[in-house]
Design a protein around this motif. Structure first.
Motif, short mmCIF file in Angstrom:
data_model
loop_
_atom_site.label_atom_id
_atom_site.label_comp_id
_atom_site.label_asym_id
_atom_site.label_seq_id
_atom_site.Cartn_x
_atom_site.Cartn_y
_atom_site.Cartn_z
N VAL A 318 55.32 -38.18 123.65
CA VAL A 318 54.94 -38.68 122.33
C VAL A 318 56.11 -39.32 121.59
O VAL A 318 57.27 -38.97 121.79
N PHE A 319 55.76 -40.25 120.73
CA PHE A 319 56.72 -40.85 119.81
C PHE A 319 56.35 -40.38 118.40
O PHE A 319 55.17 -40.26 118.08
N PHE A 320 57.34 -40.11 117.58
CA PHE A 320 57.04 -39.60 116.24
C PHE A 320 57.96 -40.21 115.20
O PHE A 320 59.06 -40.69 115.50
N VAL A 321 57.47 -40.18 113.96
CA VAL A 321 58.19 -40.76 112.82
C VAL A 321 58.06 -39.81 111.64
O VAL A 321 57.35 -38.80 111.69
N ASN A 322 58.75 -40.14 110.55
CA ASN A 322 58.62 -39.39 109.31
C ASN A 322 57.22 -39.61 108.73
O ASN A 322 56.69 -40.72 108.81
N PRO A 323 56.60 -38.57 108.14
CA PRO A 323 55.25 -38.73 107.58
C PRO A 323 55.13 -39.83 106.53
O PRO A 323 54.05 -40.37 106.31
N SER A 324 56.25 -40.15 105.86
CA SER A 324 56.20 -41.20 104.83
C SER A 324 56.08 -42.60 105.43
O SER A 324 55.79 -43.56 104.72
N ASN A 325 56.31 -42.70 106.73
CA ASN A 325 56.20 -43.99 107.40
C ASN A 325 54.71 -44.34 107.54
O ASN A 325 53.94 -43.57 108.11
N LYS A 326 54.31 -45.49 107.03
CA LYS A 326 52.88 -45.83 107.06
C LYS A 326 52.40 -46.35 108.41
O LYS A 326 51.20 -46.56 108.61
N VAL A 327 53.31 -46.54 109.35
CA VAL A 327 52.91 -46.92 110.71
C VAL A 327 52.26 -45.71 111.39
O VAL A 327 52.82 -44.61 111.38
#
Length: 491
Positions: A318-327
Motif C-alpha cells: 500500500v501507499f499512504f499519505v497524510n489524511p489532510s491530503n485530498k488525493v
C-alpha cells in the motif's frame, strides 16, 4: 619595529580572547554534562554564550574607559568571518554531511573548542561545528557593544574594512546555508525509535513468544502438527511485517518453546536483508517475507542455492499519505512518475500546490523490492536520507524512515501499516480506483497484491521442514495467517 610590536599585541589579544578563553569555557561542557545535563547543545552553548558576553564586556570596558579601544572593534569581528569562511569551505567539501571525515580537519582549525567537538562527534551533534564558535564570537561582540553603551563610547572603525569583513561573513554564511538547504532536500535529521537491536522500526514485543501477554493468535483446536525435539525445530527469521506470522506458527507447533530458553535463537528477527543472508549461509532454515529482490536472487545463484518459495498468505502493498491530503487514488503510472522524480508536486495529481516528499525503504528490503517491481524499467530517484548519530562513530547516513508531513507519501505492507505499526494519521490510497481491502486483495483485483512466502533451501536436510510448510498451507496455518491480518493463500 613598532608596527611588528603592535601586530604582536593584536595577535596575543586574539589568542587570549578567542583561543584560551573559549577553551576554558568549553571545559564547562564537561562539568555540565557530568551533573546530568544530557542536552549537548545547551551544555555547550550556555557557557560559551554567557562567558563570551562577560569576556567581551570586561576586555573592552577597561580599554574604552582608557581610550585604548581604537581599531579593536574590527579585530573582534575577524573571528566571525574566519568561522563563517571555514564552515562554508567544509560544507562544500562534505556536501553538508556532518558525518564526513573532513570535519575532523575542521576541528583542528578550532582547537580551542576541542572538548566540545569531542562531545559533538560522540553524540552525533554536528551542528556544534558551527554554533559553538559562532555562539562565543557573537556573544563576545555583544559584550563589546554593552560596554560601549554603558561607557557611551561609539566604536570607531574603518568603514571599508567593516564592509569587507561583513561581506565576507554574509557571503560565507550564505554559501554554507545554501549547501545545507540543498542537502535538506534529500536528507533529514534522525527521527523515531529503533527496536530489536536496531533491526526493527517498531516494537515487536507484543508478538514475542516469551512475552506472557503476547498478541499471538491461539488455535481453536489442538495443533495437527507439532515438533517436540528442539534440534528438529526449524530456525525462523524474516521480514519485520512477517514476524507475527512466523512467531505464531512456532508458538502453535513448537512444544515447550516458551520454557526452552532458546526461543530467541529459534524464532529470531534480524529483518529482511540480514535474514535472507542468514538463510543462504545456513544459519536459518525458513525465511519469511516477500519475493526476494533481483540482487538477492543473484546472491542465491552465486552461492549455488536453489530457493523453494512456499506461498502462505496474500497481502497488499500500500501507499499512504497524510489524511489532510485530498488525493485519494493514484494511477500506477502516477506512482511511477512520483518515484522517478518526474511528478514533483501534488497539484499534478489533483492535490495541493506542495512539493511531494516521497519516502523509500532500504535497498533489498521487502517493500523496496516491490516498489522496484512496480517501477519496472523506470529508474527510481535517490531516496531521502537521514543523519543518524552512531556514538563514537559520529554520524552515518541511512534511508530515512517515513514521517507524516502533510505532503509526504510512503509505502509498506497493509498489515504493518494498519496493525503492527498502526498510525491513525495516515490514509491508504486506492490504486487505479481500487481500495486495498480484504475482498480486493483476495480476488487480486487490487493491483499491488503480493504474496507472503516461507522460503527454504532445496538442499536443507532437516526432516521437519516439509511437513511444517504443508501445515502452514493447511487449515490451521491459514487460520493463523488470517487472524494476524493477512489474506489466506489457499481459499
Amino acid at each position: 619595529m613598532r608596527g611588528r610590536i603592535k601586530m604582536g599585541k593584536k595577535f596575543l589579544l586574539l589568542f587570549a580572547n578567542f583561543g584560551l578563553m573559549p577553551f576554558v569555557l568549553s571545559i564547562f561542557t564537561f562539568i555540565f554534562m557530568s551533573t546530568g545535563l544530557n542536552d549537548i547543545m545547551i551544555a555547550s552553548l550556555l557557557p560559551l554564550s554567557i562567558g563570551g558576553i562577560l569576556a567581551g564586556f570586561l576586555v573592552s570596558n577597561k580599554r574604552q574607559q582608557s581610550g585604548k579601544f581604537q581599531g579593536l572593534f574590527i579585530l573582534y569581528l575577524l573571528p566571525l568571518a574566519y568561522t563563517a569562511v571555514l564552515w562554508a569551505v567544509f560544507m562544500l567539501i562534505s556536501g553538508g554531511f556532518y558525518g564526513a571525515n573532513s570535519w575532523l580537519y575542521y576541528s583542528m582549525f578550532h582547537l580551542a573548542l576541542g572538548p566540545i567537538y569531542f562531545f559533538a562527534m560522540f553524540s552525533g551533534e554536528g551542528r556544534l561545528f558551527l554554533w559553538a564558535p559562532l555562539a562565543y564570537e557573537l556573544a563576545f561582540v555583544t559584550g563589546v557593544f554593552l560596554a560601549g553603551l554603558i561607557n557611551k563610547v561609539r566604536p570607531a572603525f574603518n568603514k571599508r574594512q567593516f564592509l569587507t569583513v561583513l561581506t565576507v561573513f554574509v557571503v560565507a554564511m550564505g554559501t554554507g546555508v545554501a549547501v545545507q538547504w540543498q542537502r535538506s532536500q534529500t536528507a533529514l535529521p534522525s527521527y523515531g525509535f529503533k527496536y530489536g537491536g536496531g533491526y526493527s522500526s517498531t516494537d515487536l514485543t507484543p508478538y514475542e513468544i516469551t512475552n506472557p501477554d503476547n498478541k499471538l493468535p491461539k488455535l481453536t483446536a489442538p495443533p495437527a502438527f507439532t515438533i517436540k525435539n528442539p534440534s528438529e525445530m526449524p530456525i525462523l527469521d524474516g521480514a519485520e511485517a512477517a514476524f507475527p506470522v512466523y512467531s505464531a506458527f512456532a508458538n502453535a507447533t513448537y512444544e515447550n518453546i516458551k520454557v526452552m530458553g532458546e526461543s530467541s535463537e529459534v524464532v529470531s528477527f534480524t529483518n529482511t536483508i540480514y535474514a535472507y543472508e542468514r538463510l543462504l549461509s545456513g544459519e536459518v532454515d525458513i525465511y519469511f517475507g516477500a519475493v526476494p529482490s533481483k540482487e538477492q536472487q543473484e546472491m542465491a545463484k552465486a552461492a549455488g542455492k536453489e530457493l523453494v518459495m512456499t506461498p502462505i498468505g496474500k497481502e497488499a502493498f500500500v501507499f499512504f499519505v497524510n489524511p489532510s491530503n485530498k488525493v485519494v487514488s493514484l494511477k500506477v503510472s502516477e506512482i511511477q512518475s512520483i518515484y522517478s522524480g518526474k511528478i514533483k508536486n501534488w497539484s499534478e495529481v489533483g492535490g495541493k500546490n506542495k512539493r511531494i516528499i516521497a519516502f523509500q525503504r532500504p535497498k533489498n528490503s521487502g517493500s523496496q523490492t516491490l516498489l522496484e517491481k512496480i517501477m519496472g524499467d523506470t529508474p527510481i530517484m535517490k531516496p531521502l536520507k537521514e543523519d543518524v548519530p552512531e556514538g563514537m562513530g559520529g554520524i552515518i547516513e541511512q534511508v530515512a524512515d517515513y514521517r507524516n508531513y502533510d505532503n509526504s507519501i510512503g509505502f509498506s505492507f497493509r498489515v504493518f501499516a494498519t496493525g503492527m505499526k498502526e498510525n491513525p494519521d495516515i490514509k491508504l490510497l486506492a490504486i487505479d480506483g481500487v481500495e486495498p481491502n480484504p475482498e480486493n486483495i483476495a480476488s487480486s483485483k487490487y493491483p499491488f497484491t503480493a504474496s507472503l512466502y516461507a522460503i527454504t533451501l532445496k538442499d536443507n536436510p532437516k526432516p521437519t521442514i516439509k511437513p511444517f510448510l504443508e501445515w502452514m498451507q493447511g487449515p490451521q496455518g491459514q487460520e493463523i495467517v488470517e487472524r494476524i491480518g493477512y489474506i489466506k493463500a489457499v481459499e
